[in-house]
Design an enzyme around this catalytic site. Sequence first.
Site, PDB file in Angstrom:
ATOM      1  N   GLU A 145     -14.379  38.443  11.505  1.00 59.16           N
ATOM      2  CA  GLU A 145     -13.359  37.568  12.079  1.00 59.16           C
ATOM      3  C   GLU A 145     -12.824  38.192  13.355  1.00 59.16           C
ATOM      4  O   GLU A 145     -12.765  39.420  13.497  1.00 59.16           O
ATOM      5  CB  GLU A 145     -12.214  37.367  11.083  1.00 59.16           C
ATOM      6  CG  GLU A 145     -11.112  36.461  11.608  1.00 59.16           C
ATOM      7  CD  GLU A 145     -10.051  36.130  10.566  1.00 59.16           C
ATOM      8  OE1 GLU A 145      -9.133  35.357  10.883  1.00 59.16           O
ATOM      9  OE2 GLU A 145     -10.157  36.636   9.428  1.00 59.16           O
TER      10      GLU A 145
ATOM     11  N   ASN B   2      -8.346  32.958   9.293  1.00 61.06           N
ATOM     12  CA  ASN B   2      -7.200  32.254   9.853  1.00 61.06           C
ATOM     13  C   ASN B   2      -7.343  32.016  11.351  1.00 61.06           C
ATOM     14  O   ASN B   2      -6.835  31.035  11.884  1.00 61.06           O
ATOM     15  CB  ASN B   2      -5.914  33.031   9.564  1.00 61.06           C
ATOM     16  CG  ASN B   2      -5.602  33.105   8.085  1.00 61.06           C
ATOM     17  OD1 ASN B   2      -6.203  32.420   7.272  1.00 61.06           O
ATOM     18  ND2 ASN B   2      -4.664  33.959   7.724  1.00 61.06           N
TER      19      ASN B   2
ATOM     20  N   ASN C 115     -10.917  26.650   7.024  1.00 63.28           N
ATOM     21  CA  ASN C 115     -10.588  27.884   6.308  1.00 63.28           C
ATOM     22  C   ASN C 115      -9.209  27.761   5.663  1.00 63.28           C
ATOM     23  O   ASN C 115      -8.227  27.425   6.332  1.00 63.28           O
ATOM     24  CB  ASN C 115     -10.569  29.071   7.275  1.00 63.28           C
ATOM     25  CG  ASN C 115     -10.108  30.350   6.600  1.00 63.28           C
ATOM     26  OD1 ASN C 115     -10.848  30.966   5.842  1.00 63.28           O
ATOM     27  ND2 ASN C 115      -8.867  30.761   6.856  1.00 63.28           N
ATOM     28  N   GLU C 116      -9.145  27.995   4.364  1.00 67.11           N
ATOM     29  CA  GLU C 116      -7.890  28.098   3.620  1.00 67.11           C
ATOM     30  C   GLU C 116      -6.876  27.021   4.028  1.00 67.11           C
ATOM     31  O   GLU C 116      -5.711  27.305   4.316  1.00 67.11           O
ATOM     32  CB  GLU C 116      -7.287  29.498   3.787  1.00 67.11           C
ATOM     33  CG  GLU C 116      -8.140  30.585   3.166  1.00 67.11           C
ATOM     34  CD  GLU C 116      -7.512  31.969   3.217  1.00 67.11           C
ATOM     35  OE1 GLU C 116      -6.448  32.134   3.847  1.00 67.11           O
ATOM     36  OE2 GLU C 116      -8.088  32.901   2.624  1.00 67.11           O
TER      37      GLU C 116
ATOM     38  N   TYR D  96      -8.877  38.374  -3.434  1.00 68.11           N
ATOM     39  CA  TYR D  96      -8.617  39.767  -3.071  1.00 68.11           C
ATOM     40  C   TYR D  96      -8.001  40.478  -4.266  1.00 68.11           C
ATOM     41  O   TYR D  96      -7.126  39.934  -4.944  1.00 68.11           O
ATOM     42  CB  TYR D  96      -7.694  39.849  -1.850  1.00 68.11           C
ATOM     43  CG  TYR D  96      -8.366  39.397  -0.576  1.00 68.11           C
ATOM     44  CD1 TYR D  96      -9.282  40.220   0.078  1.00 68.11           C
ATOM     45  CD2 TYR D  96      -8.114  38.136  -0.043  1.00 68.11           C
ATOM     46  CE1 TYR D  96      -9.916  39.799   1.233  1.00 68.11           C
ATOM     47  CE2 TYR D  96      -8.748  37.715   1.122  1.00 68.11           C
ATOM     48  CZ  TYR D  96      -9.645  38.553   1.754  1.00 68.11           C
ATOM     49  OH  TYR D  96     -10.286  38.135   2.895  1.00 68.11           O
TER      50      TYR D  96
ATOM     51  N   GLU E 117     -14.821  34.867   0.888  1.00 68.01           N
ATOM     52  CA  GLU E 117     -13.943  36.003   1.184  1.00 68.01           C
ATOM     53  C   GLU E 117     -13.623  36.693  -0.132  1.00 68.01           C
ATOM     54  O   GLU E 117     -13.078  36.068  -1.041  1.00 68.01           O
ATOM     55  CB  GLU E 117     -12.626  35.580   1.851  1.00 68.01           C
ATOM     56  CG  GLU E 117     -12.709  35.282   3.320  1.00 68.01           C
ATOM     57  CD  GLU E 117     -11.331  35.052   3.955  1.00 68.01           C
ATOM     58  OE1 GLU E 117     -10.380  35.785   3.601  1.00 68.01           O
ATOM     59  OE2 GLU E 117     -11.236  34.149   4.793  1.00 68.01           O
TER      60      GLU E 117
ATOM     61  N   GLN F  22     -13.788  42.513   5.203  1.00 69.31           N
ATOM     62  CA  GLN F  22     -14.722  42.127   6.251  1.00 69.31           C
ATOM     63  C   GLN F  22     -15.761  43.230   6.425  1.00 69.31           C
ATOM     64  O   GLN F  22     -15.824  44.155   5.619  1.00 69.31           O
ATOM     65  CB  GLN F  22     -13.966  41.863   7.544  1.00 69.31           C
ATOM     66  CG  GLN F  22     -12.993  40.677   7.436  1.00 69.31           C
ATOM     67  CD  GLN F  22     -12.284  40.375   8.749  1.00 69.31           C
ATOM     68  OE1 GLN F  22     -12.721  40.730   9.833  1.00 69.31           O
ATOM     69  NE2 GLN F  22     -11.146  39.723   8.646  1.00 69.31           N
TER      70      GLN F  22
END
Length: 501
Positions: free
Chosen positions: A27, A72, A172-173, A244, A292, A350
Site C-alpha cells: 500500500e 485505505n 476497500n473496507e 489482524y 489483509e 504488508q
Amino acid sequence: MLTSQIVVDRDFTIATLDRRVFGTFAEHMGRCVYGGIYEPRHPTANEHGFRQDVLALTRELGATLVRYPGGNFLSGYNWEDGVGPKDKRPKRLDLAWGSTESNEFGTNEFITWCRAAGVEPMFAVNLGTRGPDEARHFVEYCNHPGGTHYSDLRRSHGFEVPHDIKLWCLGNEMDGPWQIGQKTAAEYGRIAQETAKVMRWVDPGVQLAACGSSNRSMPTYGHWEHDVLERCFEHVDFISLHQYFRNDANDIRTYFSVIEDLDCFIKEVAAIADAVAAKRRSPKRIMLSLDEWNVWYKAHTPADLRKPGWPEAPPLIEEVYNFEDALIVGGALITLMNNADRVKVACLAQLVNVIGAIMTDRGGAAWRQTIFHPFSQSSQFGHGEVLRTNIKTDSYSTDTHPRLNYLLASVLHDETSGRATVFALNRSTAEEMQLSVELRGLGNRRLIQATELHHADLKAQNTRFSPNAVEPGAHGQVSVAGTELRATLRPLSWNVFVTEQ
C-alpha cells in the site's frame, strides 16, 4: 510428554491448494513503497529504482501475489495520477494516512516490479470517491490491447503489451467509518454490482472480490456480507475478509486462540455466502479472499498511524515482530491451508516495513522479520492437495475458548513431485510432544527435509543488529519408516517435515 497422532489418506482431500494464498500487500502507506520496494538512490537500486535486496527477499519469501495500491489509501486515489511522465504527475494529500503522495510510483512501475519479483498483481479500484466509470477506464488502460483512448494512453507510456491484470478488488473496507466514502451495505452492494458489470464488459476474464467486513468485530458483521452479496452475487467471484491478530493479554496461551477465531471467521463467511446462493437455488460458490491479515498490536498508537505536517513516506506502523508472533503466523497459515476449499486468495499485510515481513533501512540493509520464516516455508512446500486430517491430541482451555488443541497441523500431497509435507505447531508452553503421522495410500516414504522454528525467548526479535536471531534450524528428532513419520516436537515450535517415495 504429550502424544498426538495424525492419520491422512491420499483419497480423502479438502481441495487443491490455490497458490494465491501466499500473497502479500503493498500500500502507499509509510515506507512500504518509498524506501521499501522503491528507493532510486539506494546502493542496490536497479535502473527502475527498485531495491534489489528487497526483490531478492520477496522471491525468497515466496510471495505469489501482491495486492496494490491499498488499503485505505485506495479510497482517495486517482489512478490517472500515477501514470505518464513522472515530472508531470501531481502531488496529492493522502487523507487516509496524513501524508503527501508524490505519485512517483504508480501502475506501470508496480507492474514492472511485479514482473521482476515474479509475482501476480492484484489491483483494486476506488469505490470511495469514485465509481464504475473510472474503474472501467482503469481496466481498459491495463488490459485492452489498443485502438481506444485508454489503451493507447498506456501504449504511449511505453507499455505496448497489455498488463492483463485478472484479479481486482472492488474497493476497500467500505463498511469502516475511517474509510473515505464509507457506505452502507446497500449502497456498497449496488455500486459493487454496477462496477463489476462494466469491468467485465471491458474484460470478461477478470476475477472480482467484493468487500466483506473489515473485521469480525464490526457491529454490522454478518448482515454486511449477506446484504452486499444479495446485490452483487451474480457479478463477483470472491468476498473479502480482513483479520489482524492481537496479544493484548500478553499471554501466549490466550494469544494462540486468535487462530481459532480466524477459522471461525472463514467458516462463518462461507456459510453466509452459501445462504445467499441457497436462496437463489444457485450452484455458484463465492470463494474467500483474506486479502489483509497479519499480527498487528504493538505499533498501534495514533503516532504510529500519522505524523504531523503531511510528510512524504514517513515511518508508519513499523511493527517489530518477535518469536511468538511467528508462531501465530505459522498457525494462521495452517488454518488457511486447511480451508483450501474456500480460501483461494490471501495477502499478508504488508510486504515491507509497514507491518511487513521484510524490514529496511533507508540507504542501508534489508532483513527478514521473524514472521518471514513460516510464510517462506509454507510457500516453498505448500503445493498440491490438502489432505483431510484425523487428529488425536490433548487440549487446554482459556476464558474465551473451551478447547484449544495443543497440536495444529496440515498435511499436503503434491502429485507432481510426489512430496508429502507435514506442517505442525506444538502450542504447549512446557511439554514436548511425541507426534506420529500415518501417511496412508502414499507408499513408503523417506524424509528429505525436517526443520523447526524454535527459540527459548518468546520475545526474541530479528533486528538490523541481529537479523538472524530467530530462524529455522534442522530438526534432530524425526524418523520415517514405511508410511509412518515420527517426531518429537519441542514446546512452542513450528515444524515442517517433507517426505517423498
